[in-house]
Design a protein around this motif. Structure first.
Motif, PDB file in Angstrom:
ATOM      1  N   ARG A 185     -13.943   5.247  -2.457  1.00 41.59           N
ATOM      2  CA  ARG A 185     -12.537   5.658  -2.350  1.00 41.59           C
ATOM      3  C   ARG A 185     -11.725   4.586  -1.631  1.00 41.59           C
ATOM      4  NH1 ARG A 185     -12.349  12.098  -0.630  1.00 41.59           N
ATOM      5  NH2 ARG A 185     -13.035  12.960  -2.641  1.00 41.59           N
ATOM      6  N   LYS A 186     -12.261   4.065  -0.569  1.00 43.58           N
ATOM      7  CA  LYS A 186     -11.555   3.010   0.177  1.00 43.58           C
ATOM      8  C   LYS A 186     -11.376   1.771  -0.683  1.00 43.58           C
ATOM      9  CE  LYS A 186     -11.618  -0.867   2.739  1.00 43.58           C
ATOM     10  NZ  LYS A 186     -12.016  -2.194   2.248  1.00 43.58           N
ATOM     11  N   TRP A 187     -12.423   1.377  -1.424  1.00 42.24           N
ATOM     12  CA  TRP A 187     -12.339   0.178  -2.262  1.00 42.24           C
ATOM     13  C   TRP A 187     -11.340   0.373  -3.397  1.00 42.24           C
ATOM     14  CZ3 TRP A 187     -15.274  -1.374  -7.024  1.00 42.24           C
ATOM     15  CH2 TRP A 187     -15.166  -2.741  -7.268  1.00 42.24           C
ATOM     16  N   PHE A 188     -11.275   1.572  -3.936  1.00 45.51           N
ATOM     17  CA  PHE A 188     -10.274   1.840  -4.977  1.00 45.51           C
ATOM     18  C   PHE A 188      -8.859   1.700  -4.408  1.00 45.51           C
ATOM     19  CE2 PHE A 188     -13.550   4.848  -7.083  1.00 45.51           C
ATOM     20  CZ  PHE A 188     -14.128   3.775  -7.755  1.00 45.51           C
ATOM     21  N   GLN A 189      -8.670   2.066  -3.144  1.00 47.08           N
ATOM     22  CA  GLN A 189      -7.368   1.849  -2.510  1.00 47.08           C
ATOM     23  C   GLN A 189      -7.059   0.354  -2.452  1.00 47.08           C
ATOM     24  OE1 GLN A 189      -4.915   4.155  -1.074  1.00 47.08           O
ATOM     25  NE2 GLN A 189      -3.823   2.213  -1.267  1.00 47.08           N
ATOM     26  N   ASP A 190      -8.066  -0.461  -2.134  1.00 48.95           N
ATOM     27  CA  ASP A 190      -7.881  -1.916  -2.134  1.00 48.95           C
ATOM     28  C   ASP A 190      -7.430  -2.401  -3.506  1.00 48.95           C
ATOM     29  OD1 ASP A 190      -8.818  -2.010   0.501  1.00 48.95           O
ATOM     30  OD2 ASP A 190     -10.877  -2.413  -0.117  1.00 48.95           O
ATOM     31  N   ILE A 191      -8.072  -1.880  -4.545  1.00 46.57           N
ATOM     32  CA  ILE A 191      -7.728  -2.303  -5.910  1.00 46.57           C
ATOM     33  C   ILE A 191      -6.297  -1.889  -6.244  1.00 46.57           C
ATOM     34  CG2 ILE A 191      -8.285  -2.012  -8.354  1.00 46.57           C
ATOM     35  CD1 ILE A 191     -11.229  -1.603  -7.475  1.00 46.57           C
ATOM     36  N   ARG A 192      -5.937  -0.659  -5.898  1.00 50.16           N
ATOM     37  CA  ARG A 192      -4.564  -0.215  -6.157  1.00 50.16           C
ATOM     38  C   ARG A 192      -3.559  -1.052  -5.372  1.00 50.16           C
ATOM     39  NH1 ARG A 192      -6.995   4.860  -5.348  1.00 50.16           N
ATOM     40  NH2 ARG A 192      -5.722   5.304  -3.500  1.00 50.16           N
ATOM     41  N   ASP A 193      -3.947  -1.478  -4.178  1.00 52.70           N
ATOM     42  CA  ASP A 193      -3.058  -2.326  -3.376  1.00 52.70           C
ATOM     43  C   ASP A 193      -2.796  -3.680  -4.032  1.00 52.70           C
ATOM     44  OD1 ASP A 193      -2.565  -0.518  -1.374  1.00 52.70           O
ATOM     45  OD2 ASP A 193      -3.983  -1.378   0.060  1.00 52.70           O
ATOM     46  N   THR A 194      -3.714  -4.115  -4.883  1.00 49.77           N
ATOM     47  CA  THR A 194      -3.551  -5.425  -5.517  1.00 49.77           C
ATOM     48  C   THR A 194      -2.923  -5.340  -6.898  1.00 49.77           C
ATOM     49  OG1 THR A 194      -5.760  -5.360  -6.505  1.00 49.77           O
ATOM     50  CG2 THR A 194      -5.579  -6.339  -4.316  1.00 49.77           C
ATOM     51  N   GLN A 195      -2.759  -4.124  -7.420  1.00 44.84           N
ATOM     52  CA  GLN A 195      -2.185  -3.999  -8.760  1.00 44.84           C
ATOM     53  C   GLN A 195      -0.747  -4.502  -8.774  1.00 44.84           C
ATOM     54  OE1 GLN A 195      -2.123  -0.010 -10.528  1.00 44.84           O
ATOM     55  NE2 GLN A 195      -2.539  -0.940 -12.521  1.00 44.84           N
ATOM     56  N   GLN A 196      -0.426  -5.277  -9.783  1.00 42.50           N
ATOM     57  CA  GLN A 196       0.904  -5.861  -9.907  1.00 42.50           C
ATOM     58  C   GLN A 196       1.861  -4.884 -10.582  1.00 42.50           C
ATOM     59  OE1 GLN A 196       1.589  -9.025  -8.498  1.00 42.50           O
ATOM     60  NE2 GLN A 196      -0.413  -8.414  -7.662  1.00 42.50           N
ATOM     61  N   PRO A 197       3.179  -5.109 -10.440  1.00 36.82           N
ATOM     62  CA  PRO A 197       4.155  -4.195 -11.059  1.00 36.82           C
ATOM     63  C   PRO A 197       3.972  -4.030 -12.560  1.00 36.82           C
ATOM     64  CG  PRO A 197       5.249  -5.604  -9.457  1.00 36.82           C
ATOM     65  CD  PRO A 197       3.844  -6.108  -9.577  1.00 36.82           C
ATOM     66  N   ASP A 198       3.459  -5.063 -13.247  1.00 37.18           N
ATOM     67  CA  ASP A 198       3.264  -4.941 -14.702  1.00 37.18           C
ATOM     68  C   ASP A 198       1.987  -4.204 -15.065  1.00 37.18           C
ATOM     69  OD1 ASP A 198       1.316  -6.791 -14.099  1.00 37.18           O
ATOM     70  OD2 ASP A 198       2.087  -8.381 -15.388  1.00 37.18           O
TER      71      ASP A 198
END
Length: 836
Positions: free
Chosen positions: A472-485
């Motif tokens: 769950r924490k790592w998925f938050q990291d991934i969402r934090d890196t997602q770009q606007p596109d």
């Protein structure tokens, strides 16, 4: 019965930042025969909320009570069983702190790596909670004592988006009168005079100014409250740690120690004042992930002396550091160098660490026997070379295994001892590469949360460890890196941009593994929106319905495959996962869209990549041309449902030829991204014997070849290499092969969560002719699954033990299916050379 009650995955947590925490409960190994449940909540001993009876077998519940900030609660669950009996748990507790986005009465401060504040306390303490974090690493102290036993805190995150903090109950550490709270900080990189990172040669880890934040919340017995927060009134100095770097090690000068620096008796008149600073992050978020800790001590197996240096062999590759005892004169410099292999002359080989120096330095203070272990670095190693000592014995050194303390939930053993060694090596590999993110390696100048490495090993991970909050924490990291596109990075924490789909497969693969083995619907819902956005982005980049470019391939494969066939096959698997997630989310519109786009993609793959030829209406059987005739594309096409029915037999024949005939023996031709898929493909099509022979192979390329070269963890490559290149000897990707031990050898072919909170399994063991027994135990969210088989007098006895909330089907030889439910049952059948 003994219950285990958790709030957001933690036992009795303090200071959580959510007003709607998830509560969960576990009974004994047979599970709870729950058909309904009721949760009750008390605030300071007074009833405050009651869920009423909920008709569900699910032992997770997201609380909908109106919780207050900075308040203590207790709770209890009562379950109703199938026979109508009710049973209640013991009470558990949690307290709330500052809700996410709330205001701290403290500031980030800098100016030194030791920070302290004197606090005067009058009266009796009712409660005291310390909230703190630091960048890069941080330890908290109260009255000279360390707060907690977590190390390498806080977690690696996308720091400009999220910084994690923790809250500890420190009431027992405080007293009436003068108290001192303090922080010790450490950098992920070497620091300059103003505590800014310097000599940064990677995008990894924290690269800003070293700083910390701390807030003490006191409540007295008379009901009054006091808050002490870090600000410019705090005192600052430098710690004995003169250098710390995740890759390069730590330098500690014991002559610079200030004994008692965090006690009221210490004279801090010579210390400076802190400066308030900005962390440059959007969110301070409570850390729900299990902490990184020292989880095990490992004894030295051998000590050898060479040219005044001591070379130590721990007999096990692992992540962590050593604890050293020494008695030398003041100023004596002791250098500790870590490595995975040895040179031919017996010295430690660090070539495969590339730029990572992996060296700790300790300078003695010289007043007797001294003890040192690092705080703000870690290493991946089996061997250690120590210089600067006048003498050393094995008793002077202890290995300290360090990793995220995810609970082990499974075990496996069998009559093939090399399989047992491979399994243990895989467990060590996974442990070594859990450092608040799932890393690709633990020793060289990388140690990143690469999505693909984590994705292909995630099924083995969730089979063996409780990884719910870790992922769950790592998925938050991934969402934090997602770009606007909608585009995603190659790695979570930090994000590494590159135009490739192949290396981003870990997001959907890991989420699917977590859901299928735990039934965690909440995490699917938390990530479904980001994945839909990514799907939209990916669809917009297609050319003629296909992914047109990818930098990567089946990484480190022996056979060369068409990288676009690999990429587009993984894109089909992405749609397979999105269809599952849409079903979980109840998104009918999304489900219809993903099914339609998947079908279009499959048709385009068969048009573009299948080897059609003029002289055969069934073509070549290969998904590739003469220069890309590899096994991986066929395995992926079969496993992901790409192959049309009329071509399936042809493609299977080609795959088996590639595996068993094309190189003169049965051997792996695949790389770290598709080897696990290959075994799944074989198992699902009745070719377990071929998969078994691949795993039991002794010669290169094989896992037993690794064992023959001293491996105690799984390598990055099939080859044995020790030079300055990509050849990590502790790399989790090929742990994907370990699921075969559970799924095929022990028979756990499928586990699927149901909407009512139960699960269903399909069981069918593979019985090799030259093995005598195999068994596994898997402690799931629903209870313990135990599967064992043993040969006795030309018969096979297959023991199946399932918990209350799991039902399933056992497939016997010949295809006969028998339903099985909670309890223990033994199946028997005559054994022949066809195995199961």
């Amino acid at each position: 019965m003994k219950w285990k009650l958790l709030c957001e995955g933690l036992e009795n947590p303090a200071g959580i930042d959510t007003p709607t925490p998830e509560l969960s409960w576990y009974g004994p190994e047979e599970g709870i025969g729950q058909t309904a449940c009721r949760i009750r909540l008390w605030k300071k001993g007074i009833p405050s909320w009651d869920s009423g009876w909920l008709d569900t077998a699910d032992s997770r519940y997201q609380l909908s009570a109106d919780l207050e900030e900075k308040c203590g609660y207790s709770w209890q669950v009562t379950v109703k069983k199938g026979n109508g009996e009710e049973e209640s748990s013991e009470e558990a507790a949690f307290s709330t702190g500052i809700f996410e986005g709330g205001r701290w009465d403290a500031s980030f401060i800098t100016g030194g790596t030791l920070l302290r504040k004197e606090v005067e306390i009058d009266g009796d303490i009712a409660s005291a909670f310390l909230s703190f974090t630091g960048l890069g690493y941080c330890e908290a102290y109260v009255n000279g004592r360390r707060v907690g036993r977590d190390v390498l805190f806080p977690s690696y995150t996308v720091y400009e988006k999220t910084v994690e903090y923790t809250v500890k109950d420190v009431a027992a550490m405080l007293k009436k009168g003068r108290n001192v709270i303090g922080l010790m900080l450490g950098g992920h990189w070497d620091l300059d005079e103003k505590l800014h990172a310097k000599d940064v040669y990677s995008q990894a880890f924290y690269r800003g100014q070293c700083m910390g934040i701390c807030q003490l919340d006191l409540e007295m017995e008379d009901g009054s409250r006091t808050v002490v927060g870090s600000d410019a009134s705090w005192q600052v100095s430098r710690s004995p740690i003169t250098f710390s770097s995740v890759f390069d090690g730590e330098h500690y000068d014991a002559r610079l120690e200030q004994p008692g620096w965090c006690t009221a008796e210490f004279d801090a008149s010579g210390w400076g004042r802190a400066s308030v600073c900005s962390p440059g992050t959007e969110t301070l978020r409570y850390s729900y992930i299990p902490p990184i800790r020292v989880t095990e001590e490992i004894s030295v197996k051998t000590v050898c002396e060479k040219d005044g240096d001591y070379i130590l062999d721990f007999g096990q590759n692992f992540a962590g550091w050593i604890r050293l005892w020494a008695e030398e004169e003041s100023g004596r410099e002791i250098r500790i160098r870590y490595g995975e292999t040895l040179h031919e002359d017996g010295t430690v080989n660090t070539e495969n660490l590339r730029n990572a120096k992996a060296t700790d330095v300790y300078i003695c203070k010289g007043n007797g026997r001294e003890c040192y272990e690092p705080r703000f670095t870690y290493h991946g190693f089996r061997f250690v070379q120590i210089s600067g000592l006048s003498e050393l014995t094995a008793e002077d050194v202890t290995g300290r295994a360090v990793h995220t303390d995810n609970t082990r939930i499974a075990d496996f053993s069998c009559s093939n001892e090399d399989f047992n060694r491979i399994y243990r090596a895989m467990v060590w590999t996974m442990r070594s590469n859990m450092h608040s993110i799932p890393t690709d390696c633990c020793q060289r100048d990388e140690r990143q949360g690469w999505l693909a490495d984590a994705g292909v090993s995630s099924e083995f991970g969730v089979l063996n460890f409780d990884l719910q909050h870790f992922y769950r924490k790592w998925f938050q990291d991934i969402r934090d890196t997602q770009q606007p596109d909608g585009s995603l990075p190659l790695a979570g924490a930090p994000g590494w941009p590159r135009d490739t789909f192949i290396w981003k497969i870990g997001y959907h693969m890991t989420l699917r593994s977590l859901y299928l083995y735990t039934g965690d619907r909440r995490t699917v819902m938390d990530n479904y929106g980001a994945l839909k956005k990514y799907e939209s982005y990916m669809h917009s980049t297609l050319v003629d319905g296909l992914i047109p470019y990818d930098f990567y391939n089946d990484w480190l494969a022996i056979e060369f495959a068409d990288n676009l066939m690999i990429a587009n096959s993984y894109f089909v698997d992405f749609y397979n996962a999105m269809i599952l997630f849409a079903e979980v989310a109840g998104d009918e519109e999304g489900l219809s869209l993903f099914q339609k786009r998947r079908e279009e993609l499959v048709n385009k793959i068969n048009e573009k990549f299948y080897g059609w030829c003029l002289d055969s209406p069934l073509g070549t059987g290969y998904y590739g041309t003469c220069d890309t005739m590899a096994a991986a594309p066929e395995a992926m096409a079969l496993e992901y449902g790409i192959v049309p029915d009329k071509l399936r037999e042809k493609v299977e024949d080609v795959l088996l030829w590639q595996l068993t005939k094309s190189r003169g023996s049965i051997q792996f031709p695949t790389g770290i991204l598709t080897s696990g898929i290959l075994l799944d493909c074989l198992a699902h099509r009745g070719y377990d014997e071929v998969a078994y022979r691949l795993l039991d192979r002794e010669d290169y390329p094989s896992l037993r070849f690794m064992l023959s070269h001293g491996a105690t963890t799984i390598w990055e490559r099939w080859q044995y290499l020790v030079g300055n290149e990509m050849n990590s000897h502790n790399h989790p990707a090929l742990c994907s092969l370990g699921t075969w031990f559970f799924k095929s050898l022990c028979g756990l072919r499928q586990i699927r969560p149901m909407k009512d909170g139960t699960a269903e399994v399909k069981l069918r063991p593979f019985i090799p002719e030259d093995m005598e027994n195999a068994g596994m135990e898997f402690r799931t969210h629903w209870g313990v699954i135990r599967l064992e088989w043993v040969k006795k007098d030309r018969k096979v006895e297959y023991l199946v033990k399932l918990p209350e909330r799991i039902r399933g089907t056992v497939v016997l030889p010949g295809g006969e299916e028998t339903e099985v439910c909670a309890g223990e049952k033994v199946f028997m059948w005559e054994y022949d050379k066809e195995g199961s």
